[in-house]
Design a protein around this motif. Structure first.
Motif, PDB file in Angstrom:
ATOM      1  N   GLU A   1       5.644  -3.430  -7.721  1.00 22.52           N
ATOM      2  CA  GLU A   1       5.320  -4.394  -6.672  1.00 22.52           C
ATOM      3  C   GLU A   1       6.148  -5.666  -6.831  1.00 22.52           C
ATOM      4  OE1 GLU A   1       3.936  -6.549  -3.539  1.00 22.52           O
ATOM      5  OE2 GLU A   1       3.983  -4.393  -3.913  1.00 22.52           O
TER       6      GLU A   1
ATOM      7  N   ARG B   1       2.337   1.838  -3.462  1.00 20.97           N
ATOM      8  CA  ARG B   1       1.356   2.364  -4.415  1.00 20.97           C
ATOM      9  C   ARG B   1       1.068   3.830  -4.152  1.00 20.97           C
ATOM     10  NH1 ARG B   1      -1.219  -2.661  -3.418  1.00 20.97           N
ATOM     11  NH2 ARG B   1      -2.651  -1.626  -1.964  1.00 20.97           N
ATOM     12  N   GLU B   2       0.920   4.184  -2.882  1.00 24.20           N
ATOM     13  CA  GLU B   2       0.620   5.572  -2.526  1.00 24.20           C
ATOM     14  C   GLU B   2       1.775   6.501  -2.887  1.00 24.20           C
ATOM     15  OE1 GLU B   2      -0.365   5.401   1.597  1.00 24.20           O
ATOM     16  OE2 GLU B   2      -2.461   4.787   1.241  1.00 24.20           O
ATOM     17  N   ALA B   3       2.998   6.044  -2.674  1.00 28.65           N
ATOM     18  CA  ALA B   3       4.161   6.874  -3.003  1.00 28.65           C
ATOM     19  C   ALA B   3       4.247   7.115  -4.510  1.00 28.65           C
ATOM     20  CB  ALA B   3       5.430   6.213  -2.491  1.00 28.65           C
TER      21      ALA B   3
ATOM     22  N   LEU C   1       2.884   0.259 -11.693  1.00 25.82           N
ATOM     23  CA  LEU C   1       2.465  -0.232 -10.378  1.00 25.82           C
ATOM     24  C   LEU C   1       2.730  -1.732 -10.242  1.00 25.82           C
ATOM     25  CD1 LEU C   1      -0.879   1.761 -10.096  1.00 25.82           C
ATOM     26  CD2 LEU C   1       1.167   2.116  -8.695  1.00 25.82           C
TER      27      LEU C   1
ATOM     28  N   ALA D   1       1.734   7.072  -6.600  1.00 26.82           N
ATOM     29  CA  ALA D   1       0.630   7.964  -6.963  1.00 26.82           C
ATOM     30  C   ALA D   1       0.949   9.416  -6.624  1.00 26.82           C
ATOM     31  CB  ALA D   1      -0.645   7.524  -6.248  1.00 26.82           C
ATOM     32  N   GLN D   2       1.634   9.631  -5.510  1.00 29.47           N
ATOM     33  CA  GLN D   2       1.956  10.993  -5.080  1.00 29.47           C
ATOM     34  C   GLN D   2       3.076  11.611  -5.911  1.00 29.47           C
ATOM     35  OE1 GLN D   2       2.870  10.641  -0.915  1.00 29.47           O
ATOM     36  NE2 GLN D   2       0.737  10.235  -0.317  1.00 29.47           N
ATOM     37  N   GLN D   3       4.079  10.797  -6.266  1.00 29.28           N
ATOM     38  CA  GLN D   3       5.261  11.354  -6.919  1.00 29.28           C
ATOM     39  C   GLN D   3       5.230  11.257  -8.441  1.00 29.28           C
ATOM     40  OE1 GLN D   3       9.089  10.687  -5.015  1.00 29.28           O
ATOM     41  NE2 GLN D   3       8.080   9.749  -3.251  1.00 29.28           N
TER      42      GLN D   3
ATOM     43  N   LYS E   1       0.828  -1.207   0.000  1.00 25.66           N
ATOM     44  CA  LYS E   1       0.000   0.000   0.000  1.00 25.66           C
ATOM     45  C   LYS E   1       0.858   1.250   0.000  1.00 25.66           C
ATOM     46  CE  LYS E   1      -3.569   2.415   2.641  1.00 25.66           C
ATOM     47  NZ  LYS E   1      -4.410   2.413   3.879  1.00 25.66           N
ATOM     48  N   ALA E   2       1.890   1.267   0.836  1.00 23.29           N
ATOM     49  CA  ALA E   2       2.761   2.436   0.915  1.00 23.29           C
ATOM     50  C   ALA E   2       3.470   2.685  -0.413  1.00 23.29           C
ATOM     51  CB  ALA E   2       3.776   2.258   2.035  1.00 23.29           C
TER      52      ALA E   2
ATOM     53  N   LYS F   1       0.828   3.355 -16.590  1.00 34.59           N
ATOM     54  CA  LYS F   1       0.676   3.515 -15.146  1.00 34.59           C
ATOM     55  C   LYS F   1       0.398   2.169 -14.489  1.00 34.59           C
ATOM     56  CE  LYS F   1      -2.135   5.932 -11.666  1.00 34.59           C
ATOM     57  NZ  LYS F   1      -3.222   6.925 -11.473  1.00 34.59           N
TER      58      LYS F   1
END
Length: 275
Positions: free
Chosen positions: A263, A231-233, A259, A235-237, A228-229, A255
């Motif tokens: 992973e 994927r979130e990173a 991802l 998405a943010q960067q 999760k962390a 995209k």
């Protein structure tokens, strides 16, 4: 292709002999792109081959790659056994959409200066914390990380007359565990996503994203991220408008593959569960 607008070719043997840069000039190294299509705006080529820069140099702290080093020279280099990241060199060389003839002519520096998203020498040197040395047109030198040198699709920080001299890779970066992931729409197609992960001795995980984005992006995690962390990173960067689009892949697919491959890299480096 014949460049029939060229009226002069300079052959400097030292930096002092480099001619004053004027509109219509172009550096000539491998020339694989330069001679691939008309260049009607050019009138003079400045041939870099007589500068005779050593292709590859190893010091106690760095592995230096001359801008004029060919892909074949880099691929053929025999790395010390403690360079655990050495397989990346061969993997990135083979990510080229190129024949063996191009390998023997195309240069590492040329690939960086073309600054295409799918440039595998960009992927390699950005992932290994490469530092560019640039000879400035007005004199002096400038250094900058490869990840900052390339700013977009066929865009970089070179000013007119600037010359990429070399890329220096820290030996420490070559001693890290790495994982390579690459995908294209066709078996021998241009890279649509090329990701490289590395794990430092202190547990820092670094992910370098190229090909799917218009410029290289590096993400660093001081603590091992879970799925999760990660994927979130990403998405943010990596905002959606940073994903590249052309006939080799649309942004949404790139995209998704970014991802997925990220992973896979996390899982292989950390031996962690994927969820």
């Amino acid at each position: 292709m014949d460049l029939n607008t060229i009226t002069a070719v300079a052959h400097p043997q030292t930096r002092a002999q480099l001619p004053v840069w004027t509109p219509g000039d172009a550096w000539l190294a491998g020339g694989t792109w330069l001679f691939s299509e008309p260049q009607v705006h050019l009138t003079r080529l400045i041939d870099l081959t007589d500068l005779k820069w050593p292709a590859l140099t190893v010091t106690e702290s760095h592995f230096s790659i001359a801008a004029t080093c060919t892909v074949a020279q880099l691929d053929g280099f025999v790395c010390p056994p403690d360079w655990f990241a050495a397989p990346l060199i061969n993997q990135c060389c083979r990510a080229f959409l190129a024949s063996f003839k191009i390998w023997k002519t195309a240069t590492v520096g040329g690939n960086l200066c073309m600054s295409l998203p799918a440039g595998p020498m960009i992927s390699l040197t950005a992932a290994l914390e490469g530092i560019c040395t640039i000879w400035k047109a007005g004199g002096g030198e400038q250094t900058m990380p490869v990840v900052d040198f390339v700013t977009g699709n066929q865009s970089n920080l070179l000013a007119p007359g600037d010359l990429l001299r070399q890329i220096d890779i820290p030996i420490a970066a070559l001693k890290r565990r790495t994982v390579f992931r690459h995908i294209s729409l066709a078996p021998v197609g241009r890279s649509a996503a090329l990701l490289i992960g590395s794990l430092d001795a202190d547990g820092t995980l670094t992910l370098t994203v190229t090909a799917s984005t218009v410029r290289p992006v590096r993400l660093s995690f001081a603590q091992p991220p879970d799925a999760k962390a990660l994927r979130e990173a990403i998405a943010q960067q990596i905002p959606d408008d940073l994903y590249h689009t052309d006939i080799h892949g649309k942004p949404l697919w790139r995209k998704h593959m970014t991802l997925r491959l990220a992973e896979e890299i996390r899982d292989e480096l950390l031996g962690a569960p994927s969820s």
